[in-house]
Design an enzyme around this catalytic site. Structure first.
Site, PDB file in Angstrom:
ATOM      1  N   ASP A 235       0.809  -1.218   0.000  1.00 34.62           N
ATOM      2  CA  ASP A 235       0.000   0.000   0.000  1.00 34.62           C
ATOM      3  C   ASP A 235       0.839   1.265   0.000  1.00 34.62           C
ATOM      4  O   ASP A 235       0.586   2.185  -0.756  1.00 34.62           O
ATOM      5  CB  ASP A 235      -1.006   0.004   1.159  1.00 34.62           C
TER       6      ASP A 235
ATOM      7  N   ASP B 182       6.763   4.157   3.425  1.00 38.25           N
ATOM      8  CA  ASP B 182       6.984   5.222   4.398  1.00 38.25           C
ATOM      9  C   ASP B 182       8.412   5.070   4.914  1.00 38.25           C
ATOM     10  O   ASP B 182       9.325   5.702   4.403  1.00 38.25           O
ATOM     11  CB  ASP B 182       5.942   5.121   5.515  1.00 38.25           C
TER      12      ASP B 182
END
Length: 179
Positions: free
Chosen positions: A100, A103
């Site tokens: 997804d 980060d």
């Protein structure tokens, strides 16, 4: 727009259009192989994976892994844990990881190391979103959906404490929700 959302960063139509573009690129890149194994990372990538594989015309199977670097916290723990492993063997398979968000990069680095030890034929990564300024020289993203601001985002599988995953867009979460 949901009351917990500060603003929409990527609208639903843009997400679907970019997903189609990524699927077309994957179809082209894998046209020469007999089969690819899609490894979707739960829970965050399930919605993106679903939209992506519906548009693939190359032979493929889908399997899932669940990894965790976040609990109900708003900060990464720094430790990656395998919550659920693959059901299918990956040895000699052409593997496409679907994630997804990039980060910290911890999850993808950890997963890449695990899968390489299982002797995959090839390994590529498809990521829905990468936060600006979070590029990681140790990770090569082969297929990237969007570069987004470095804020807490939800929707399209992205969540905060298991909430807001099913929003059809990528939205910035109001800081008052997680602070």
């Amino acid at each position: 727009m949901h009351k917990d959302i500060e603003k929409i960063l990527v609208d639903e139509q843009s997400v679907l259009e970019r997903t189609k573009e990524l699927a077309n690129q994957i179809n082209s890149d894998y046209a020469h192989v007999d089969n690819i194994m899609i490894v979707s990372i739960l829970k965050g990538a399930f919605m993106f994976t679903s939209d992506l594989v519906k548009r693939l015309n190359v032979p493929h199977i889908v399997d899932f892994m669940a990894l965790s670097t976040y609990g109900a916290e708003s900060k990464a723990s720094g430790e990656v844990r395998v919550i659920m492993d693959l059901r299918h063997p990956v040895q000699n398979q052409h593997v496409l990881i679907v994630e997804d968000i990039l980060d910290t990069g911890l999850t993808l680095q950890f997963l890449e190391r695990i899968l390489q030890t299982r002797n995959v034929a090839s390994l590529k990564k498809c990521v829905l979103a990468q936060k600006e300024g979070k590029e990681n020289n140790l990770i090569n993203i082969d297929y990237l959906g969007f570069t987004i601001p470095d804020v807490w985002v939800v929707g399209c599988g992205l969540d905060y404490a298991d909430k807001h995953r099913t929003l059809p867009y990528i939205g910035e979460l109001k800081p008052s929700v997680y602070l």
